[in-house]
Design a protein around this motif. Structure first.
Motif, PDB file in Angstrom:
ATOM      1  N   ILE A  51       6.113   8.384  -6.670  1.00 17.42           N
ATOM      2  CA  ILE A  51       6.336   8.625  -5.232  1.00 17.42           C
ATOM      3  C   ILE A  51       7.309   9.791  -5.075  1.00 17.42           C
ATOM      4  O   ILE A  51       8.422   9.752  -5.594  1.00 17.42           O
ATOM      5  CB  ILE A  51       6.919   7.375  -4.548  1.00 17.42           C
ATOM      6  N   LEU A  52       6.855  10.815  -4.375  1.00 17.85           N
ATOM      7  CA  LEU A  52       7.704  11.997  -4.204  1.00 17.85           C
ATOM      8  C   LEU A  52       8.668  11.850  -3.032  1.00 17.85           C
ATOM      9  O   LEU A  52       9.659  12.562  -2.954  1.00 17.85           O
ATOM     10  CB  LEU A  52       6.837  13.240  -3.998  1.00 17.85           C
ATOM     11  N   THR A  53       8.344  10.958  -2.099  1.00 19.95           N
ATOM     12  CA  THR A  53       9.144  10.845  -0.881  1.00 19.95           C
ATOM     13  C   THR A  53       9.565   9.389  -0.653  1.00 19.95           C
ATOM     14  O   THR A  53       9.283   8.809   0.395  1.00 19.95           O
ATOM     15  CB  THR A  53       8.338  11.338   0.332  1.00 19.95           C
ATOM     16  N   ARG A  72      13.829   5.250  14.029  1.00 20.60           N
ATOM     17  CA  ARG A  72      13.371   6.442  13.299  1.00 20.60           C
ATOM     18  C   ARG A  72      13.800   7.758  13.946  1.00 20.60           C
ATOM     19  O   ARG A  72      14.184   8.687  13.230  1.00 20.60           O
ATOM     20  CB  ARG A  72      11.849   6.423  13.161  1.00 20.60           C
ATOM     21  N   PRO A  73      13.747   7.858  15.292  1.00 22.04           N
ATOM     22  CA  PRO A  73      14.099   9.157  15.886  1.00 22.04           C
ATOM     23  C   PRO A  73      15.537   9.594  15.605  1.00 22.04           C
ATOM     24  O   PRO A  73      15.862  10.770  15.738  1.00 22.04           O
ATOM     25  CB  PRO A  73      13.890   8.926  17.394  1.00 22.04           C
ATOM     26  N   PRO A  75       9.875   2.552  14.965  1.00 21.78           N
ATOM     27  CA  PRO A  75       9.583   3.935  15.363  1.00 21.78           C
ATOM     28  C   PRO A  75      10.145   4.311  16.732  1.00 21.78           C
ATOM     29  O   PRO A  75      10.295   5.496  17.037  1.00 21.78           O
ATOM     30  CB  PRO A  75       8.053   3.984  15.374  1.00 21.78           C
ATOM     31  N   ILE A  76      10.420   3.338  17.562  1.00 25.16           N
ATOM     32  CA  ILE A  76      10.929   3.644  18.898  1.00 25.16           C
ATOM     33  C   ILE A  76      12.449   3.709  18.887  1.00 25.16           C
ATOM     34  O   ILE A  76      13.050   4.640  19.411  1.00 25.16           O
ATOM     35  CB  ILE A  76      10.451   2.582  19.915  1.00 25.16           C
ATOM     36  N   PHE A 101       9.917   4.846   6.990  1.00 25.76           N
ATOM     37  CA  PHE A 101       8.687   4.484   7.698  1.00 25.76           C
ATOM     38  C   PHE A 101       8.627   2.980   7.995  1.00 25.76           C
ATOM     39  O   PHE A 101       7.796   2.528   8.768  1.00 25.76           O
ATOM     40  CB  PHE A 101       7.483   4.931   6.864  1.00 25.76           C
ATOM     41  N   ASP A 135       0.805  -1.229   0.000  1.00 21.75           N
ATOM     42  CA  ASP A 135       0.000   0.000   0.000  1.00 21.75           C
ATOM     43  C   ASP A 135       0.839   1.282   0.000  1.00 21.75           C
ATOM     44  O   ASP A 135       0.514   2.237  -0.702  1.00 21.75           O
ATOM     45  CB  ASP A 135      -0.943   0.026   1.201  1.00 21.75           C
ATOM     46  N   TYR A 136       1.887   1.317   0.787  1.00 20.64           N
ATOM     47  CA  TYR A 136       2.668   2.559   0.877  1.00 20.64           C
ATOM     48  C   TYR A 136       3.415   2.879  -0.412  1.00 20.64           C
ATOM     49  O   TYR A 136       3.649   4.039  -0.725  1.00 20.64           O
ATOM     50  CB  TYR A 136       3.630   2.514   2.061  1.00 20.64           C
ATOM     51  N   TRP A 137       3.808   1.839  -1.143  1.00 14.71           N
ATOM     52  CA  TRP A 137       4.443   2.122  -2.444  1.00 14.71           C
ATOM     53  C   TRP A 137       3.399   2.684  -3.410  1.00 14.71           C
ATOM     54  O   TRP A 137       3.703   3.483  -4.291  1.00 14.71           O
ATOM     55  CB  TRP A 137       5.024   0.856  -3.072  1.00 14.71           C
ATOM     56  N   ASP A 171      11.493   8.492   2.483  1.00 14.37           N
ATOM     57  CA  ASP A 171      10.685   8.632   3.702  1.00 14.37           C
ATOM     58  C   ASP A 171       9.819   7.393   3.921  1.00 14.37           C
ATOM     59  O   ASP A 171       9.543   7.014   5.060  1.00 14.37           O
ATOM     60  CB  ASP A 171       9.781   9.865   3.616  1.00 14.37           C
ATOM     61  N   ILE A 172       9.401   6.781   2.811  1.00 11.98           N
ATOM     62  CA  ILE A 172       8.594   5.562   2.945  1.00 11.98           C
ATOM     63  C   ILE A 172       9.480   4.414   3.421  1.00 11.98           C
ATOM     64  O   ILE A 172       9.060   3.593   4.235  1.00 11.98           O
ATOM     65  CB  ILE A 172       7.866   5.248   1.619  1.00 11.98           C
TER      66      ILE A 172
END
Lengths: 386, 170
Positions: free
Chosen positions: A116-118, A133-134, A129-130, A125, A56-58, A121-122
């Motif tokens: 896809i412009l980013t 990513r930070p 996240p813990i 993603f 989906d994200y692609w 970033d995908i």
């Protein structure tokens, strides 16, 4: 037990950008070619089930599955989507036919990264996240770390990775499907911008748009649809841990386990002798070396040497990525696996044109899901039913 | 609490506890942006809207005029034979009255949405759009004739909202 063959392939692509066509139109074109290749089969009645491989994200859609049927001829028919690499989709299609409920399955995968412009970033993603990513940064630094540890542990060298780029981009020059064929030498690679030490810019496969459709059939109907069926001798897939903190950085364990599963099914005891050629994931130059070793095509630390000696070139004893790989053809996201598979099919049929290998009977296609995953899949194919 | 168990052990949490950081959480807003190529069929459709026309495509085999247009007929699995304009009038196939806005908030003036079978297109084909110039939504009827209300030509940008809404034809 029934056997499964590939009786049709259809491809559109690969290009760096495709503003003239929508993803639906791209899929329709690839599907039309595949159905034509499989004895001009009519998907509206002759295909028993359809599988698409998409993330989906692609795509930029939630529940992308729902946007698939029209362009494959699958309206009011039996379709589902596999979220994974397209060789995992192939394994799913293979199993559908093995059940005995289906004689023909159409498998589709495409990538349209130019929509896809980013893109990075995908990829980010997909990171934890813990824990990850930070910290920020471009996620391909993961490849830099892996390359560094891989070279350090195995003794393969920086220059040998550069040779992969030269070989694959060179092979791609005789591949009409390839987006990034070029004449480059080791010097050009070493002069390329350093991006994620020790990985240089030119060693990273560039995104490319394209779609591939593969038609699979049971042995009951395969030879009726295509007089040159290519038989799937074995499939395998495996995942290591997603944890970047604890995974193995020197070896592609996921590819080793996937290969062992596929070889076992195919009855291959000594891959380095029995496999005639392979299409492996080369999203980053060093990955080709790492995957060759994982597929037991050579011992650990030997892949670079084989490359240096020309063994993996088109006229060598063990050609690797005759298509040009993704360094030459481009990175089509989840369609990467089918891009590898298509070349194995064309080579085994003797339809690879100027880059045709001589006397090939067994070919291997291998995929990796890319950064930051540790998941891969392998298919072993042969032009002999055996 | 369930019917049988009146008190669970431990301390209950409220949404406020999470928002105010008393429960460890992590927040991330992804930066995902796309620019889809409209492609052959949809480009014609969008360019048509800019000119105040609704474009369909036709398949000679099944004899359908398809709206929205597509480059291939999904029934016959073959390329379409051509593109043709359909009318900007039609009949209401189905409709709903939405009292909830896009952000899930309650709204007083409901949004009227309908699927409209367009005149000139094959049966059951047309456009999903808004209804307007209707004082009492209870006057909406299945099969009611409606007509597109367009933005001014200089305001159109080649998007579905170049049509403001469909209004009853009386």
């Amino acid at each position: 037990m029934r056997e499964v063959a590939i009786v049709g392939v259809g491809c559109t692509g690969f290009k760096s950008v495709t503003p003239e066509i929508s993803y639906k139109e791209m899929m329709f074109e690839a599907a039309t070619r595949a159905y034509q290749d499989a004895g001009n089969i009519n998907p509206r009645k002759d295909i028993d089930a359809f599988i698409s491989v998409a993330e989906d994200y692609w795509e930029g859609f939630s529940i992308f599955d729902e946007f698939v049927p029209d362009q494959l001829g699958a309206v009011l028919r039996h379709l589902f989507t596999v979220s994974g690499d397209s060789i995992i989709g192939l394994a799913t299609a293979y199993m559908l036919i093995k059940t005995g409920y289906f004689n023909t399955v159409a498998l589709e995968s495409h990538g349209k990264p130019s929509d896809i412009l980013t893109l990075h970033d995908i990829v980010s993603f997909a990171m934890d996240p813990i824990l990850n990513r930070p910290l920020g940064g471009h996620p391909f630094y993961v490849a830099g770390m892996e390359m560094n540890r891989f070279l350090c542990t195995t003794g393969n060298t920086r220059d040998q990775c550069a040779m992969i780029v030269a070989k694959n981009k060179g092979n791609a020059l005789s591949n009409a499907f390839a987006a990034y064929g070029a004449n480059v030498d080791v010097e050009d690679v070493l002069n390329s911008d350093m991006q994620f030490y020790p990985l240089k810019k030119i060693e990273i496969s560039k995104p490319a748009d394209g779609g591939i459709v593969i038609i699979l059939a049971s042995d009951k109907v395969a030879t009726k649809l295509n007089e040159n069926p290519v038989w799937i001798k074995g499939v395998g897939w495996a995942s290591e841990t997603p944890s970047l903190e604890t995974r193995c950085w020197s070896k592609a364990i996921y590819a080793r386990l996937a290969a062992e599963m596929a070889y076992k099914k195919a009855g291959i005891m000594t891959p380095s002798v029995e496999v005639d050629f392979a299409e492996v994931d080369d999203l980053f130059s060093y990955k080709e070396l790492q995957h060759m070793e994982a597929l037991k095509l050579c011992r650990s630390g030997e892949a670079g040497k084989l490359t240096e000696e020309g063994i993996t070139q088109l006229d060598g004893y063990l050609p690797i990525n005759p298509s040009g790989g993704m360094l030459g053809m481009g990175w089509p996201l989840e369609a990467a696996g089918l891009q590898r598979l298509q070349e194995v099919v064309l080579q085994l049929r003797g339809q690879a044109g100027n880059r045709q290998l001589s006397d090939v009977e067994i070919g291997v296609a291998q995929s990796w899901r890319g950064i930051p995953t540790a998941t891969g899949a392998v298919a072993v194919l042969s032009n002999y039913k055996g | 609490m369930s019917e049988k168990i009146k008190h669970f052990p431990g301390e209950s949490l409220k949404g406020r506890d999470i928002r105010e950081g008393r429960v460890p959480t992590i927040k991330h807003r992804p930066n995902v942006k796309y620019l889809w190529s409209a492609g052959v069929a949809m480009s014609r459709f969008l360019e048509g809207l800019k000119k105040g026309k609704i474009v369909g495509s036709s398949c000679k085999k099944c004899q359908r005029i398809m709206v929205p247009p597509r480059a291939f007929c999904e029934e016959c699995f073959r390329p379409v034979d051509g593109y043709t304009n359909v009318k900007d009038t039609g009949t209401i196939n189905t409709y709903s009255v939405s009292y909830v806005a896009g952000d899930a908030s309650r709204i007083k003036e409901p949004i009227l949405v309908a699927v409209i079978d367009l005149d000139g297109a094959s049966k059951g084909m047309g456009i999903l759009h808004l209804l307007g110039e209707i004082d009492d939504w209870k006057t909406i009827k299945f099969g009611m004739k409606v007509k597109a209300v367009w933005k001014l030509p200089e305001e159109r940008t080649g998007t579905i909202t170049d049509i403001k809404y469909f209004k009853p034809m009386e």
